[in-house]
Write a protein that holds these residues in place. Structure first.
Motif, PDB file in Angstrom:
ATOM      1  N   ARG A   1       0.835  -1.202   0.000  1.00 33.68           N
ATOM      2  CA  ARG A   1       0.000   0.000   0.000  1.00 33.68           C
ATOM      3  C   ARG A   1       0.872   1.256   0.000  1.00 33.68           C
ATOM      4  O   ARG A   1       0.602   2.206  -0.746  1.00 33.68           O
ATOM      5  CB  ARG A   1      -0.927  -0.015   1.216  1.00 33.68           C
ATOM      6  CG  ARG A   1      -1.730   1.276   1.444  1.00 33.68           C
ATOM      7  CD  ARG A   1      -2.691   1.584   0.295  1.00 33.68           C
ATOM      8  NE  ARG A   1      -3.613   0.512   0.049  1.00 33.68           N
ATOM      9  CZ  ARG A   1      -4.798   0.387   0.679  1.00 33.68           C
ATOM     10  NH1 ARG A   1      -5.167   1.285   1.579  1.00 33.68           N
ATOM     11  NH2 ARG A   1      -5.597  -0.612   0.391  1.00 33.68           N
TER      12      ARG A   1
ATOM     13  N   ARG B   1       1.081   4.266  -2.944  1.00 35.98           N
ATOM     14  CA  ARG B   1       0.699   5.647  -2.650  1.00 35.98           C
ATOM     15  C   ARG B   1       1.922   6.583  -2.533  1.00 35.98           C
ATOM     16  O   ARG B   1       1.832   7.644  -1.927  1.00 35.98           O
ATOM     17  CB  ARG B   1      -0.096   5.682  -1.336  1.00 35.98           C
ATOM     18  CG  ARG B   1      -1.314   4.764  -1.307  1.00 35.98           C
ATOM     19  CD  ARG B   1      -2.464   5.320  -2.118  1.00 35.98           C
ATOM     20  NE  ARG B   1      -3.522   4.344  -2.297  1.00 35.98           N
ATOM     21  CZ  ARG B   1      -4.549   4.172  -1.454  1.00 35.98           C
ATOM     22  NH1 ARG B   1      -4.610   4.896  -0.351  1.00 35.98           N
ATOM     23  NH2 ARG B   1      -5.488   3.282  -1.709  1.00 35.98           N
TER      24      ARG B   1
ATOM     25  N   HIS C   1      -6.436  14.183   3.810  1.00 35.49           N
ATOM     26  CA  HIS C   1      -7.129  13.030   4.392  1.00 35.49           C
ATOM     27  C   HIS C   1      -6.572  11.719   3.846  1.00 35.49           C
ATOM     28  O   HIS C   1      -6.459  10.730   4.587  1.00 35.49           O
ATOM     29  CB  HIS C   1      -8.629  13.112   4.119  1.00 35.49           C
ATOM     30  CG  HIS C   1      -9.426  12.106   4.894  1.00 35.49           C
ATOM     31  ND1 HIS C   1      -9.738  10.860   4.395  1.00 35.49           N
ATOM     32  CD2 HIS C   1      -9.935  12.135   6.161  1.00 35.49           C
ATOM     33  CE1 HIS C   1     -10.424  10.171   5.296  1.00 35.49           C
ATOM     34  NE2 HIS C   1     -10.561  10.917   6.370  1.00 35.49           N
ATOM     35  N   GLU C   2      -6.175  11.704   2.587  1.00 38.87           N
ATOM     36  CA  GLU C   2      -5.569  10.492   2.023  1.00 38.87           C
ATOM     37  C   GLU C   2      -4.252  10.170   2.720  1.00 38.87           C
ATOM     38  O   GLU C   2      -3.959   9.004   3.017  1.00 38.87           O
ATOM     39  CB  GLU C   2      -5.316  10.676   0.528  1.00 38.87           C
ATOM     40  CG  GLU C   2      -6.554  10.740  -0.336  1.00 38.87           C
ATOM     41  CD  GLU C   2      -6.191  10.953  -1.791  1.00 38.87           C
ATOM     42  OE1 GLU C   2      -5.737   9.972  -2.434  1.00 38.87           O
ATOM     43  OE2 GLU C   2      -6.317  12.089  -2.287  1.00 38.87           O
TER      44      GLU C   2
ATOM     45  N   GLU D   1      -4.931   8.708   6.161  1.00 39.06           N
ATOM     46  CA  GLU D   1      -5.318   7.297   6.105  1.00 39.06           C
ATOM     47  C   GLU D   1      -4.096   6.403   5.900  1.00 39.06           C
ATOM     48  O   GLU D   1      -3.958   5.355   6.546  1.00 39.06           O
ATOM     49  CB  GLU D   1      -6.325   7.080   4.975  1.00 39.06           C
ATOM     50  CG  GLU D   1      -7.710   7.640   5.250  1.00 39.06           C
ATOM     51  CD  GLU D   1      -8.410   6.901   6.380  1.00 39.06           C
ATOM     52  OE1 GLU D   1      -8.566   5.672   6.290  1.00 39.06           O
ATOM     53  OE2 GLU D   1      -8.785   7.562   7.372  1.00 39.06           O
TER      54      GLU D   1
ATOM     55  N   THR E   1      -2.532   3.706   8.670  1.00 37.75           N
ATOM     56  CA  THR E   1      -2.290   2.307   8.314  1.00 37.75           C
ATOM     57  C   THR E   1      -0.905   1.863   8.777  1.00 37.75           C
ATOM     58  O   THR E   1      -0.743   0.785   9.365  1.00 37.75           O
ATOM     59  CB  THR E   1      -2.432   2.121   6.791  1.00 37.75           C
ATOM     60  OG1 THR E   1      -3.740   2.530   6.379  1.00 37.75           O
ATOM     61  CG2 THR E   1      -2.212   0.671   6.395  1.00 37.75           C
TER      62      THR E   1
ATOM     63  N   THR F   1      -8.831  -3.445  12.594  1.00 41.76           N
ATOM     64  CA  THR F   1      -8.644  -2.048  12.190  1.00 41.76           C
ATOM     65  C   THR F   1      -7.759  -1.968  10.960  1.00 41.76           C
ATOM     66  O   THR F   1      -8.044  -1.218  10.010  1.00 41.76           O
ATOM     67  CB  THR F   1      -8.015  -1.240  13.344  1.00 41.76           C
ATOM     68  OG1 THR F   1      -8.897  -1.246  14.461  1.00 41.76           O
ATOM     69  CG2 THR F   1      -7.752   0.199  12.918  1.00 41.76           C
TER      70      THR F   1
ATOM     71  N   ASP G   1      -7.220  -4.321   8.703  1.00 40.95           N
ATOM     72  CA  ASP G   1      -7.969  -4.845   7.558  1.00 40.95           C
ATOM     73  C   ASP G   1      -8.898  -3.792   6.980  1.00 40.95           C
ATOM     74  O   ASP G   1      -8.985  -3.618   5.760  1.00 40.95           O
ATOM     75  CB  ASP G   1      -8.788  -6.062   7.985  1.00 40.95           C
ATOM     76  CG  ASP G   1      -8.014  -7.359   7.903  1.00 40.95           C
ATOM     77  OD1 ASP G   1      -7.064  -7.430   7.083  1.00 40.95           O
ATOM     78  OD2 ASP G   1      -8.325  -8.299   8.674  1.00 40.95           O
ATOM     79  N   GLU G   2      -9.572  -3.063   7.857  1.00 38.79           N
ATOM     80  CA  GLU G   2     -10.498  -2.019   7.406  1.00 38.79           C
ATOM     81  C   GLU G   2      -9.750  -0.904   6.686  1.00 38.79           C
ATOM     82  O   GLU G   2     -10.206  -0.400   5.649  1.00 38.79           O
ATOM     83  CB  GLU G   2     -11.258  -1.463   8.603  1.00 38.79           C
ATOM     84  CG  GLU G   2     -12.318  -0.443   8.249  1.00 38.79           C
ATOM     85  CD  GLU G   2     -13.108   0.021   9.460  1.00 38.79           C
ATOM     86  OE1 GLU G   2     -13.759   1.083   9.359  1.00 38.79           O
ATOM     87  OE2 GLU G   2     -13.073  -0.668  10.488  1.00 38.79           O
ATOM     88  N   LEU G   3      -8.608  -0.492   7.218  1.00 38.70           N
ATOM     89  CA  LEU G   3      -7.828   0.558   6.577  1.00 38.70           C
ATOM     90  C   LEU G   3      -7.313   0.114   5.204  1.00 38.70           C
ATOM     91  O   LEU G   3      -7.297   0.904   4.251  1.00 38.70           O
ATOM     92  CB  LEU G   3      -6.648   0.933   7.476  1.00 38.70           C
ATOM     93  CG  LEU G   3      -6.969   1.739   8.737  1.00 38.70           C
ATOM     94  CD1 LEU G   3      -5.805   1.680   9.721  1.00 38.70           C
ATOM     95  CD2 LEU G   3      -7.293   3.183   8.380  1.00 38.70           C
TER      96      LEU G   3
ATOM     97  N   ASP H   1      -8.707  -2.041   3.259  1.00 40.50           N
ATOM     98  CA  ASP H   1      -9.817  -2.262   2.335  1.00 40.50           C
ATOM     99  C   ASP H   1     -10.360  -0.979   1.739  1.00 40.50           C
ATOM    100  O   ASP H   1     -11.143  -1.006   0.791  1.00 40.50           O
ATOM    101  CB  ASP H   1     -10.960  -3.017   3.039  1.00 40.50           C
ATOM    102  CG  ASP H   1     -10.627  -4.482   3.262  1.00 40.50           C
ATOM    103  OD1 ASP H   1      -9.697  -4.977   2.594  1.00 40.50           O
ATOM    104  OD2 ASP H   1     -11.286  -5.122   4.098  1.00 40.50           O
ATOM    105  N   ASP H   2      -9.977   0.170   2.314  1.00 43.31           N
ATOM    106  CA  ASP H   2     -10.493   1.451   1.805  1.00 43.31           C
ATOM    107  C   ASP H   2      -9.983   1.724   0.389  1.00 43.31           C
ATOM    108  O   ASP H   2      -8.855   1.371   0.048  1.00 43.31           O
ATOM    109  CB  ASP H   2     -10.051   2.591   2.723  1.00 43.31           C
ATOM    110  CG  ASP H   2     -10.850   2.599   4.027  1.00 43.31           C
ATOM    111  OD1 ASP H   2     -11.878   1.899   4.070  1.00 43.31           O
ATOM    112  OD2 ASP H   2     -10.435   3.295   4.967  1.00 43.31           O
TER     113      ASP H   2
END
Length: 315
Positions: free
Chosen positions: A186, A190, A267-268, A271, A275, A308, A310-312, A314-315
């Motif tokens: 990730r 990014r 905001h990106e 995030e 992570t 948490t 996993d959720e981050l 998956d965004d």
């Protein structure tokens, strides 16, 4: 993080304080937080209070950094705990600091109203803005002084944190290493998000730790061994991750984002940084750091962090 050499002991802190204040120590308690230093809360017989920070000799440079940056930040009007005495060249390096009234904001933020959390966030955001008055470094990362060698890009600092967390995870053997690989992927994807970041000074550890509050009022800042150079949202994201880990509302971090974000992709970046910090929290599980042995792992807490992350991702 270095783990060799003799461990500093409470009786050393007592002897150092007694010698400096020329009076007996009534009580000496170790603060439970921190990963590198041994920090003691002392009360003298007269009721005077102070904090003694000790480190292993191989980490004396960081302790000296705390003396240096406390002076720099104090000159900017940031209420850092005053250094009363220090000898970072001693066989047992130490600093003696004033004892600020109160405790880490993270210990009490669960009792804050949203208005109080926002008020505290505005104070910390003001400190971060004042840090921008410090000279920019010639690179990115964490420095005990402006002479320290640093990374050539902010992305390299992020990558180094990911690799460190992956090493911790592999050494402890309690978290699935595949999570580290996913975070590393990730971060690589990014990379463009951070290309324009300048090496501005910021307080990377002024989060739910080190910001001291008393009765809902901020009394000052502690633990400034290093200054960070890069994106102040790194500290906001660490604050946010700490709040998420503790299952607290994120108002305190959200307000700082609004004050320090400043661009359309803030905001990106938040995030992405959150992570990375989540992976670091997982990496800390099973590590002893400056304790005699690792703390027992709470399976529910581990599951919360993994969910948490996993959720981050998956965004």
């Amino acid at each position: 993080m270095t783990t060799s050499g003799p461990l500093p002991q409470p009786d050393q802190a007592v002897a150092i304080a007694s010698d400096f204040f020329q009076e007996p120590v009534e009580s000496c308690l170790r603060f439970p937080t921190g990963l590198r230093n041994w920090v003691f809360d002392l009360t003298m017989r007269t009721g005077r209070r102070a904090v003694v920070r000790l480190c292993r000799p191989e980490n004396r440079r960081e302790l000296a950094g705390g003396v240096h940056w406390a002076a720099q930040l104090g000159a900017l009007g940031i209420p850092v705990a005053r250094v009363l005495h220090h000898d970072t060249t001693a066989a047992q390096p130490f600093t003696i600091l004033e004892r600020l009234d109160g405790t880490d904001i993270g210990a009490v933020i669960g009792s804050f109203s949203d208005a109080n959390a926002r008020r505290a966030a505005r104070t910390v955001a003001d400190w971060q803005t004042r840090c921008c008055e410090l000279p920019r470094a010639n690179g990115f990362g964490y420095a005990t002084s402006l002479d320290d060698p640093l990374q050539t890009a902010w992305h390299d600092v992020i990558g180094a944190d990911v690799r460190r967390a992956r090493r911790w995870i592999e050494a402890a053997g309690v978290v699935d290493p595949a999570l580290g690989a996913r975070v590393e992927k990730r971060v690589a994807e990014r990379k463009g998000l951070t290309a324009a970041i300048a090496p501005s000074a910021f307080l990377h550890d002024a989060t739910t730790k080190n910001v001291i509050v008393d009765g809902g009022r901020i009394t000052g800042l502690v633990d400034v061994d290093e200054m960070a150079f890069g994106d102040p949202l790194w500290a906001v994201a660490l604050t946010r991750m700490s709040l998420i880990a503790s299952r607290h509302p994120t108002v305190y971090a959200d307000e700082q984002l609004g004050l320090l974000g400043g661009d359309s992709r803030a905001h990106e970046r938040l995030e992405l940084y959150t992570t990375v910090h989540c992976l670091t929290f997982l990496g800390e599980l099973g590590q002893a750091f400056n304790q005699d042995a690792p703390s027992p792992i709470d399976p529910e807490f581990q599951h919360h962090l993994e969910a948490t992350l996993d959720e981050l991702l998956d965004d």
